[in-house]
Design a protein around this motif. Structure first.
Motif, mmCIF file in Angstrom:
data_model
loop_
_atom_site.group_PDB
_atom_site.id
_atom_site.type_symbol
_atom_site.label_atom_id
_atom_site.label_comp_id
_atom_site.label_asym_id
_atom_site.label_seq_id
_atom_site.Cartn_x
_atom_site.Cartn_y
_atom_site.Cartn_z
ATOM 1 N N GLN A 66 0.826 -1.196 0.000
ATOM 2 C CA GLN A 66 0.000 0.000 0.000
ATOM 3 C C GLN A 66 0.869 1.258 0.000
ATOM 4 O O GLN A 66 1.855 1.353 0.749
ATOM 5 C CB GLN A 66 -0.922 0.023 1.228
ATOM 6 N N ALA A 75 0.166 4.022 1.221
ATOM 7 C CA ALA A 75 0.030 4.736 2.491
ATOM 8 C C ALA A 75 1.162 4.408 3.464
ATOM 9 O O ALA A 75 1.443 5.184 4.379
ATOM 10 C CB ALA A 75 -1.317 4.403 3.126
ATOM 11 N N VAL A 113 -0.467 9.771 -0.061
ATOM 12 C CA VAL A 113 -0.549 8.888 -1.234
ATOM 13 C C VAL A 113 -0.704 9.695 -2.515
ATOM 14 O O VAL A 113 -0.376 9.208 -3.609
ATOM 15 C CB VAL A 113 -1.706 7.877 -1.090
ATOM 16 N N SER A 114 -1.187 10.915 -2.413
ATOM 17 C CA SER A 114 -1.326 11.756 -3.594
ATOM 18 C C SER A 114 0.026 12.172 -4.169
ATOM 19 O O SER A 114 0.106 12.678 -5.285
ATOM 20 C CB SER A 114 -2.152 13.002 -3.261
ATOM 21 N N SER A 149 -1.938 -7.337 -10.406
ATOM 22 C CA SER A 149 -1.360 -6.392 -9.450
ATOM 23 C C SER A 149 -0.192 -6.985 -8.669
ATOM 24 O O SER A 149 0.453 -6.277 -7.901
ATOM 25 C CB SER A 149 -2.435 -5.906 -8.460
ATOM 26 N N THR A 173 2.702 -5.556 -3.961
ATOM 27 C CA THR A 173 1.788 -5.084 -5.000
ATOM 28 C C THR A 173 2.507 -4.172 -5.985
ATOM 29 O O THR A 173 3.290 -3.303 -5.590
ATOM 30 C CB THR A 173 0.604 -4.327 -4.361
ATOM 31 N N PRO A 222 -3.786 -0.039 -9.583
ATOM 32 C CA PRO A 222 -4.731 0.706 -8.749
ATOM 33 C C PRO A 222 -4.777 0.209 -7.310
ATOM 34 O O PRO A 222 -4.998 0.995 -6.382
ATOM 35 C CB PRO A 222 -6.072 0.503 -9.463
ATOM 36 N N ALA A 223 -4.552 -1.098 -7.113
ATOM 37 C CA ALA A 223 -4.622 -1.668 -5.769
ATOM 38 C C ALA A 223 -3.578 -1.072 -4.830
ATOM 39 O O ALA A 223 -3.745 -1.105 -3.601
ATOM 40 C CB ALA A 223 -4.447 -3.183 -5.836
ATOM 41 N N GLY A 253 -2.720 2.110 -4.574
ATOM 42 C CA GLY A 253 -3.282 3.308 -3.972
ATOM 43 C C GLY A 253 -2.568 4.599 -4.277
ATOM 44 O O GLY A 253 -2.895 5.634 -3.677
ATOM 45 N N ASN A 284 -0.696 7.168 -7.566
ATOM 46 C CA ASN A 284 -1.054 7.708 -8.872
ATOM 47 C C ASN A 284 -0.322 6.938 -9.963
ATOM 48 O O ASN A 284 0.912 6.866 -9.947
ATOM 49 C CB ASN A 284 -0.666 9.189 -8.963
ATOM 50 N N SER A 333 -6.927 4.565 -14.827
ATOM 51 C CA SER A 333 -6.495 4.967 -13.494
ATOM 52 C C SER A 333 -7.104 6.310 -13.137
ATOM 53 O O SER A 333 -7.331 7.145 -14.013
ATOM 54 C CB SER A 333 -4.962 5.091 -13.443
#
Length: 559
Positions: A407, A409, A415-416, A481, A487, A492-493, A495, A497, A553
């Motif tokens: 992830q 995060a 995450v952005s 993924s 991952t 997308p999984a 998280g 961009n 995405s």
């Protein structure tokens, strides 16, 4: 104080000259089978004998005369010892008169130095204690006089060049000096070896005759090793020559070593005064010999980002870890890149370097820091962010086999501000995590069989006839993924961009099996006018709204 500082400076230079004479003597002795004893006496090295010819070799060694080079070696040793003795006498005499060392030079008053101590030891006392943080190292350096800084660069370039927290100008001066000295030493050693090759064969006895000489094999290996190191230095020199040309800013050498695979840190633009620094961490197969190509990538990114921003930028190629020395063919054959051990060690080095950039950055100048990881280098960055407290403004992954996490995060930044791109024809992001569960699988699929044979370096036609189904394609179909180290960050999984990286001028933008299996797309991310380079430039500039998201995405949301 001024007189004492001058004394120490001259003494350190004298010791350096003495050390250079000793190194020359040692090189000359080794090339002629000589040994310099602790007393300074020059003798023949004990012969290495083995096998059926041992007695013959021993008897020959007993009657071998000391070669004429022994006198030259002895003269060099004598000159070195005389020079060191002269330095010792000068310093001891001054200390005996009660002259205190200057600030930062060691000692605490009259007679603070022990008689008989060489000036080189005094110079070494100027170095900071081990274990300082980059900020503490920076503070120590700033407290030194310009004269002391210059002396340390001159006397200990290999040490100063790797100190995180020092100004880029100081590291650059030290590392360039270290590189020049290393090149000269290697060239001298190579010339001496080439001038005295051992016999290619060795006579054992009348029955065995001539056999290959192990000493000749070792000599060839030494020659090849030195030539490889010199090739790395040559590549690095060509990389540095890019700076200041083609609208590029000057190049700074922030790290240099020929040990192991070699190491190098090259920055285009001074990171201490740049509004933004982007540090590119390369992946598998990277070594000093690839310094030119990897520095060109950093240069391409600088030029791309510079097109759309008036802010100052430093683009850095960073190789201060032991990148796994696997070829893409190796990866294809076993579908695994290897362990995370190199990435864990590399992450700590990367964290130290980033802390050093922060400590040395000029006060009052905004500082954005971007980390860019390619291939296995993305795992290094993932480890540094997750476990070593590295907190850049943005993190970018391209061609990633996974970053050790599932992830975005967990990377410690919003995450952005986590970005990833994967060319559809790059197989590395699709490498499966559990190869043993997929092999062997056979199906009546001639095309996939050809792919397997191509991966294994075999005959494509034969592979098609056998019809083996590539586990790589199976794994990707089962879980798009998944990747070797968690991952896929471009999925997308994860998280973050996902930006488009498919368009490369002159190359396919849709999935094409032969091109996918060629691994060529894995090196496409810095191609001029490519979608990936364009997007990476926007991210480095902070122009997030211009980044083109990958099909399917969500649009980037960084602010």
């Amino acid at each position: 104080m001024t007189a004492m500082a001058a004394l120490y400076r001259d003494a350190a230079m004298g010791v350096s000259d003495a050390q250079a004479l000793l190194r020359t003597a040692e090189d000359l002795a080794a090339s002629h089978g000589l040994v310099i004893e602790a007393s300074g006496e020059v003798t023949l090295a004990a012969p290495v004998v083995a096998g059926a010819g041992a007695r013959l070799a021993e008897s020959e060694a007993m009657v071998t005369a000391i070669p004429p080079a022994a006198q030259a070696v002895a003269d060099l040793v004598g000159r070195a010892l005389a020079l060191a003795g002269e330095v010792d006498n000068q310093v001891s005499a001054q200390l005996a008169r009660g002259g205190p060392p200057g600030p930062g030079l060691g000692g605490s008053g009259a007679g603070g130095g022990a008689p008989g101590r060489l000036a080189g030891d005094i110079g070494r006392e100027m170095l900071p204690p081990a274990g300082l943080t980059p900020q503490e190292t920076h503070d120590w350096w700033q407290a030194l006089s310009q004269q002391a800084q210059d002396q340390l660069i001159r006397e200990f370039p290999a040490t100063i060049g790797w100190m995180n927290g020092l100004p880029a100008t100081a590291r650059n001066a030290a590392n360039r000096l270290a590189m020049i000295q290393e090149k000269a030493s290697l060239e001298r050693e190579l010339a001496q070896l080439q001038a005295h090759p051992p016999p290619a064969t060795d006579y054992l006895d009348a029955k065995a005759g001539y056999v290959p000489n192990p000493a000749f094999v070792q000599w060839q290996a030494q020659i090849a090793g030195i030539e490889h190191q010199l090739a790395g230095i040559s590549a690095l020199q060509q990389a540095l020559a890019l700076g200041g040309h083609g609208h590029l800013p000057p190049a700074y050498l922030l790290g240099f070593s020929t040990a192991g695979i070699g190491k190098a840190i090259v920055a285009f633009g001074n990171p201490d005064t740049a509004d933004t620094t982007v540090t590119y961490v390369p992946g598998v197969g990277t070594a000093l010999t690839g310094a030119l190509g990897n520095s060109q990538r950093a240069a391409n990114l600088w030029q791309q980002a510079h097109q759309h921003s008036s802010q100052s930028l430093s683009s850095i190629f960073w190789l201060d870890y032991n990148a796994p020395q696997l070829s893409l063919t190796d990866i294809a054959r076993d579908l695994q890149i290897g362990s995370t051990a190199d990435a864990v060690a590399g992450a700590k080095a990367l964290a130290g370097f980033q802390a050093g950039l922060a400590a040395a950055h000029a006060a009052g100048i905004p500082s954005r820091r971007v980390l860019l990881g390619h291939s296995y280098g993305s795992l290094v960055i993932g480890e540094a962010a997750a476990h070593d407290g590295v907190r850049p403004t943005d993190i970018v992954f391209v061609g990633s086999p996974g970053v050790g996490l599932n992830q975005a995060a967990r990377l410690g930044i919003p995450v952005s501000h986590v970005w990833a791109g994967a060319n559809v024809n790059d197989p590395v992001p699709d490498l499966p995590p559990h190869t043993e569960a997929l092999l062997p699988k056979v199906a009546e699929d001639g095309a996939a069989g050809a792919v397997v044979s191509l991966l294994a370096g075999g005959n494509v036609k034969q592979g098609a006839e056998e019809g083996a189904l590539t586990p790589l394609l199976i794994a990707h179909a089962q879980d798009p993924s998944a990747s070797s180290f968690g991952t896929n960050p471009a999925a997308p999984a994860f998280g973050g961009n996902d930006f488009t990286a498919n368009f490369v001028p002159g190359e396919p933008s849709t999935f094409i099996l032969p091109y996918f299996m060629s691994f060529k797309a894995h090196s496409s991310y810095w191609a001029p006018r490519s979608a990936s380079l364009t997007n990476m430039g926007y991210i480095v500039d902070g122009l997030y709204h211009l980044v083109i998201s990958a099909p399917g995405s969500p649009a980037g949301t960084a602010g």
